[in-house]
Design an enzyme around this catalytic site. Sequence first.
Site, short mmCIF file in Angstrom:
data_model
loop_
_atom_site.label_atom_id
_atom_site.label_comp_id
_atom_site.label_asym_id
_atom_site.label_seq_id
_atom_site.Cartn_x
_atom_site.Cartn_y
_atom_site.Cartn_z
N LYS A 65 0.36 -0.92 -0.23
CA LYS A 65 0.02 0.49 0.33
C LYS A 65 0.58 1.14 0.16
O LYS A 65 1.64 1.29 0.75
CB LYS A 65 -0.94 0.02 1.02
N ASP B 34 -3.56 3.98 -1.92
CA ASP B 34 -4.81 4.94 -0.77
C ASP B 34 -4.40 6.18 -1.19
O ASP B 34 -3.60 7.14 0.09
CB ASP B 34 -3.40 4.34 0.94
N ASP C 69 -13.56 14.73 -2.87
CA ASP C 69 -13.79 16.14 -3.78
C ASP C 69 -15.56 15.92 -4.72
O ASP C 69 -15.83 14.71 -4.18
CB ASP C 69 -12.76 15.94 -4.89
N THR D 91 -9.19 4.79 11.68
CA THR D 91 -8.97 3.55 12.96
C THR D 91 -8.77 4.76 13.77
O THR D 91 -8.66 4.41 14.81
CB THR D 91 -8.55 1.89 11.92
O1 C5P Z 1 0.86 1.34 10.62
P1 C5P Z 1 0.14 1.15 11.11
O2 C5P Z 1 -0.23 -0.12 10.52
O3 C5P Z 1 -1.28 1.90 11.80
O4 C5P Z 1 -0.55 1.50 9.45
C1 C5P Z 1 -1.81 1.52 8.72
C2 C5P Z 1 -1.93 2.67 7.11
O5 C5P Z 1 -3.32 2.35 7.08
C3 C5P Z 1 -1.46 3.96 7.56
O6 C5P Z 1 -1.45 3.96 6.16
C4 C5P Z 1 -3.19 4.49 7.45
O7 C5P Z 1 -3.04 5.78 6.51
C5 C5P Z 1 -4.24 3.66 6.62
N1 C5P Z 1 -5.26 4.00 7.34
C6 C5P Z 1 -6.14 3.86 8.42
N2 C5P Z 1 -7.30 3.94 9.08
C7 C5P Z 1 -8.26 4.10 7.93
C8 C5P Z 1 -7.92 4.11 6.67
C9 C5P Z 1 -6.69 4.12 5.91
O8 C5P Z 1 -5.01 3.41 9.72
N3 C5P Z 1 -9.38 4.27 8.22
#
Ligand code: C5P
Length: 240
Positions: A31, A58, A63, A122
């Site tokens: 990702k 991602d 928009d 999250t």
């Molecule tokens: O490092 P970590 O495991 O926290 O990474 C989670 C990834 O998922 C990050 O790249 C973050 O931008 C992405 N993300 C997230 N929550 C969301 C959507 C995307 O943590 N709802």
Amino acid sequence: MADLIVALDVNDEKRLNDLASALEGQPVWLKFGLEALLAFGYGVIERHSARGFKVFADVKFHDIPNTVGAASRVLTRTGAALFNVHAAGGAAMCAQAREQSEREAAALGRPRPLSVGVTILTSLGPEEVRSVGYEGTPGEAALRLAKVARQGNLDGVVCSVHEAAAVKAACGQDFLTVCPGIRPAGADVQDQKRIATPRGAVEAGADFLVVGRPITGAPDPAAACAAILEQMHGRGPRRA
Ligand code: C5P
């Protein structure tokens, strides 16, 4: 069976190459999010797709429908296998993302990328969800946004593991759930709030687990990745 997506949130070329090499050959997707896309440009998606990785872009588009539709067409040219928009942009915006990516893929003679809607980040807990204007619990808000994404004909949503079962019950078992906020038992939670273990995520019915820092920040990223794959497939600890 659920797939593991490794979030390469990096901006240094050597670090990117070291991580991609460490992960090559493992059954994982990559990702690229805002940090990597700004640092390396959208060509990073093309390069890693050509290397054999499936890539989740991602981009979190949010928009007006026309702008998101046009951006989705351009993004499709990179060969990304999956991309996302914010479901909060509304069903018409989601529909343009799906429709325009599908059209561009057809024009290029390629399979279309999957498109999913971000529900509630999250990293947001109940207080913050309320403070940005959503009613109810994070779970309730995420479910409402999942229905918007479904109405906009997206393939699924990005949501926390805790919402995965409810999302599938409301939107259909085939509606994909892409779940970040995954932390192996005992790992540092960092800024994530609504978390689950790899095994917990699989048991909750998540289709994709997104894991970043527990792998990219590990002394041996390949080993950390292999350990998470093992936990996902049933041999690891069940609870954090
Ligand atoms: O490092 P970590 O495991 O926290 O990474 C989670 C990834 O998922 C990050 O790249 C973050 O931008 C992405 N993300 C997230 N929550 C969301 C959507 C995307 O943590 N709802």
